[in-house]
Each structure stands twice: as structure tokens, then as C-alpha cells.
Write an enzyme that holds these catalytic residues in place. Sequence first.
Site, PDB file in Angstrom:
ATOM      1  N   ASN A  11      47.341  64.391  -6.213  1.00  0.00           N
ATOM      2  CA  ASN A  11      48.231  63.932  -5.249  1.00  0.00           C
ATOM      3  C   ASN A  11      48.738  62.575  -6.106  1.00  0.00           C
ATOM      4  O   ASN A  11      48.304  61.861  -6.085  1.00  0.00           O
ATOM      5  CB  ASN A  11      47.264  63.575  -4.016  1.00  0.00           C
ATOM      6  N   TRP A  12      50.022  62.902  -6.598  1.00  0.00           N
ATOM      7  CA  TRP A  12      50.609  61.774  -7.392  1.00  0.00           C
ATOM      8  C   TRP A  12      51.110  60.630  -6.385  1.00  0.00           C
ATOM      9  O   TRP A  12      51.424  59.577  -7.113  1.00  0.00           O
ATOM     10  CB  TRP A  12      51.697  62.396  -8.090  1.00  0.00           C
ATOM     11  N   LYS A  13      51.007  60.725  -5.120  1.00  0.00           N
ATOM     12  CA  LYS A  13      51.622  59.807  -4.167  1.00  0.00           C
ATOM     13  C   LYS A  13      53.062  59.381  -4.629  1.00  0.00           C
ATOM     14  O   LYS A  13      54.102  60.007  -5.112  1.00  0.00           O
ATOM     15  CB  LYS A  13      50.331  58.685  -4.105  1.00  0.00           C
ATOM     16  N   HIS A  97      47.892  63.357   5.066  1.00  0.00           N
ATOM     17  CA  HIS A  97      47.110  62.660   4.631  1.00  0.00           C
ATOM     18  C   HIS A  97      46.899  61.348   5.268  1.00  0.00           C
ATOM     19  O   HIS A  97      47.705  60.906   6.029  1.00  0.00           O
ATOM     20  CB  HIS A  97      47.822  62.285   3.157  1.00  0.00           C
ATOM     21  N   GLU A  99      47.102  58.366   4.747  1.00  0.00           N
ATOM     22  CA  GLU A  99      48.071  57.422   4.413  1.00  0.00           C
ATOM     23  C   GLU A  99      49.339  57.659   5.307  1.00  0.00           C
ATOM     24  O   GLU A  99      50.087  56.787   5.611  1.00  0.00           O
ATOM     25  CB  GLU A  99      48.520  57.272   2.930  1.00  0.00           C
ATOM     26  N   GLU A 150      38.439  63.266   2.982  1.00  0.00           N
ATOM     27  CA  GLU A 150      38.558  62.301   2.121  1.00  0.00           C
ATOM     28  C   GLU A 150      38.148  60.950   3.062  1.00  0.00           C
ATOM     29  O   GLU A 150      38.908  60.614   3.961  1.00  0.00           O
ATOM     30  CB  GLU A 150      40.051  62.030   1.810  1.00  0.00           C
ATOM     31  N   GLY A 156      41.259  55.387  -3.149  1.00  0.00           N
ATOM     32  CA  GLY A 156      41.556  54.280  -4.219  1.00  0.00           C
ATOM     33  C   GLY A 156      40.826  53.052  -4.375  1.00  0.00           C
ATOM     34  O   GLY A 156      41.429  52.240  -4.873  1.00  0.00           O
ATOM     35  N   SER A 196      38.477  58.505  -4.748  1.00  0.00           N
ATOM     36  CA  SER A 196      37.994  58.264  -6.190  1.00  0.00           C
ATOM     37  C   SER A 196      36.986  59.343  -7.137  1.00  0.00           C
ATOM     38  O   SER A 196      36.219  58.795  -7.630  1.00  0.00           O
ATOM     39  CB  SER A 196      37.151  57.004  -5.863  1.00  0.00           C
ATOM     40  N   GLY A 217      44.016  61.549  -6.472  1.00  0.00           N
ATOM     41  CA  GLY A 217      45.181  60.379  -6.345  1.00  0.00           C
ATOM     42  C   GLY A 217      45.099  59.914  -7.786  1.00  0.00           C
ATOM     43  O   GLY A 217      45.469  60.352  -8.758  1.00  0.00           O
ATOM     44  N   GLY A 218      44.586  58.704  -7.938  1.00  0.00           N
ATOM     45  CA  GLY A 218      44.597  57.854  -8.936  1.00  0.00           C
ATOM     46  C   GLY A 218      44.496  58.663 -10.366  1.00  0.00           C
ATOM     47  O   GLY A 218      45.139  58.360 -11.263  1.00  0.00           O
TER      48      GLY A 218
HETATM   49  P1  PGA Z   1      42.060  58.367  -4.881  1.00  0.00           P
HETATM   50  O1  PGA Z   1      43.266  59.311  -3.721  1.00  0.00           O
HETATM   51  O2  PGA Z   1      41.685  59.767  -5.707  1.00  0.00           O
HETATM   52  O3  PGA Z   1      42.942  57.655  -5.856  1.00  0.00           O
HETATM   53  O4  PGA Z   1      40.858  57.919  -4.229  1.00  0.00           O
HETATM   54  C1  PGA Z   1      42.710  60.574  -3.284  1.00  0.00           C
HETATM   55  C2  PGA Z   1      43.827  60.795  -2.310  1.00  0.00           C
HETATM   56  O5  PGA Z   1      44.381  59.678  -1.566  1.00  0.00           O
HETATM   57  O6  PGA Z   1      44.167  62.050  -1.937  1.00  0.00           O
END
Ligand code: PGA
Length: 235
Positions: A11-13, A97, A99, A150, A156, A196, A217-218
Site C-alpha cells: 500500500n503505497w499510500k 483502511h 486512515e 492491522e 507506521g 510495520s 505500507g512503509g
Molecule cells: P505500515 O502500514 O507497514 O507502514 O505499518 C501498513 C498499512 O497501513 O497498510
Amino acid sequence: MALRIPMIAGNWKMNLGIAEGAELVRGIAAGIRDVKGVDVLVAPPFTALPAVREAIGDAGIFLGAQNMHWETEGAYTGEVSAAMLKETGCTHVILGHSERRSLFREPSEDIDRKAAAAVREGLIRRQLEGSLQQFRVQGSMPASTILAYEPVWAIGTGLTATPDEAREVHGFIRGWLGDTFVSDAADQVRILYGGSVKPGNAADLMAQPDIDGALVGGASLQAETFAGIVRFDPV
Ligand code: PGA
């Protein structure tokens, strides 16, 4: 028990431009060329979708978007529909998600509508209870649906649930699927862990019985790191 192919999803956000996205996916394709038996998906921002689709070529990497509207077309300024995503080559879309829920106040009812629309268009997605209400009413859930668990405190932050903690929640979700749907959803639906995930912790998480993959994500923004997660269990 049905065989569930592991999935590693990036997930590149709201990161990476068009050229950067294309370069990243080419790097990922090169880094996982010899990996078999793992589904790999990248979810770039909308603007990079066509270029990333082109850069994927025949590498067999799935393309996903990070959001969509539930209507097919109309006066919805700033939105895109499932049909539009399909036209850019998307096979998947991430819905609900945390967010989207916390920063954009997206309620479960909207995610439920999006989920139904995504399935109607053949796009595939995720989150429980209110967000899957229409499937609950129907009593069945498409086997192609992918859920992600998650813990919000792990997104993150560099903190991850222990494999035991994650296994417990994944087992609960699998049990909920079994209790809620008469179909084979509990056996077939993949449940990804997110928060993470890194090359160093992927293997332990993936070794748990009900963890079928990772939503990253990251660590999905660098080809080598993401490929390291896809190669969690080199064959
Ligand atoms: P993260 O994000 O790997 O940076 O913790 C995961 C996500 O929000 O899908």
C-alpha cells in the site's frame, strides 16, 4: 481445508509520482522474478496507476487502488468509480483502511456500499461487521474477498503484534467468517496482517496458521525491502 495462496500487498499510500512508481514496480518485478506460489499486489496512488500497469508488463503483479466511490458515474467531484479503476488495469481495491476511517471519517456504511460495488465490478477488497453488511444479508461472501487485520498502533510505528497475538486475532476473524456465512468463506478468504511488516518479521508472522499474507505500507516503497518480504519463505 482450501489452499490459500499467500498474498503480499504493498500500500503505497500518498507516495511516489508516476516515474518513481513505474521504477519501483520494475525493481520489485526484478527482485521477485524467481518467486513462486505468492500473489503480489501493489496499490499506487490513482495518478500512477496507468504507468505502473504498463511497467508491470507480464510480470504477474496485481494492481490495486486505495479507494473508490460506490456509484458507477455521476456528479461526485473528486471521486473515481470501480469501472474507472478496472479500465486502468486494477484487479483489486483497498477499502476501509484505518486512515480512511480516522482521517477522512469514512463510516462503515460507506465502506459497505463500496464493498458491494467493488464486487459487482469484479474488484476485490476488505473490513468486518458493518462494512460487510450486504454480504451478511446475502449470507455469503465472495471467496475472492481479502481481509486485512492491522492493529492501528502498529501502522507506521515500527511496532508489530507478536506472531501469537496476530494468530489469535486472525483465528477470531476466521471463526467469525465461519459463524456468519454459510458459504466456504472461512476456508477461502485470505486474511492479511498489516502494521510495520518488514523482511525481518515477515517469516514469523506468515508461519501462523491463519495469516495468509501481509499488507505492507512503509516497507513497500523500496523494491529490495518489499521483495524481501515477498521472499519471506524462499523456495
Ligand atoms: P505500515 O502500514 O507497514 O507502514 O505499518 C501498513 C498499512 O497501513 O497498510
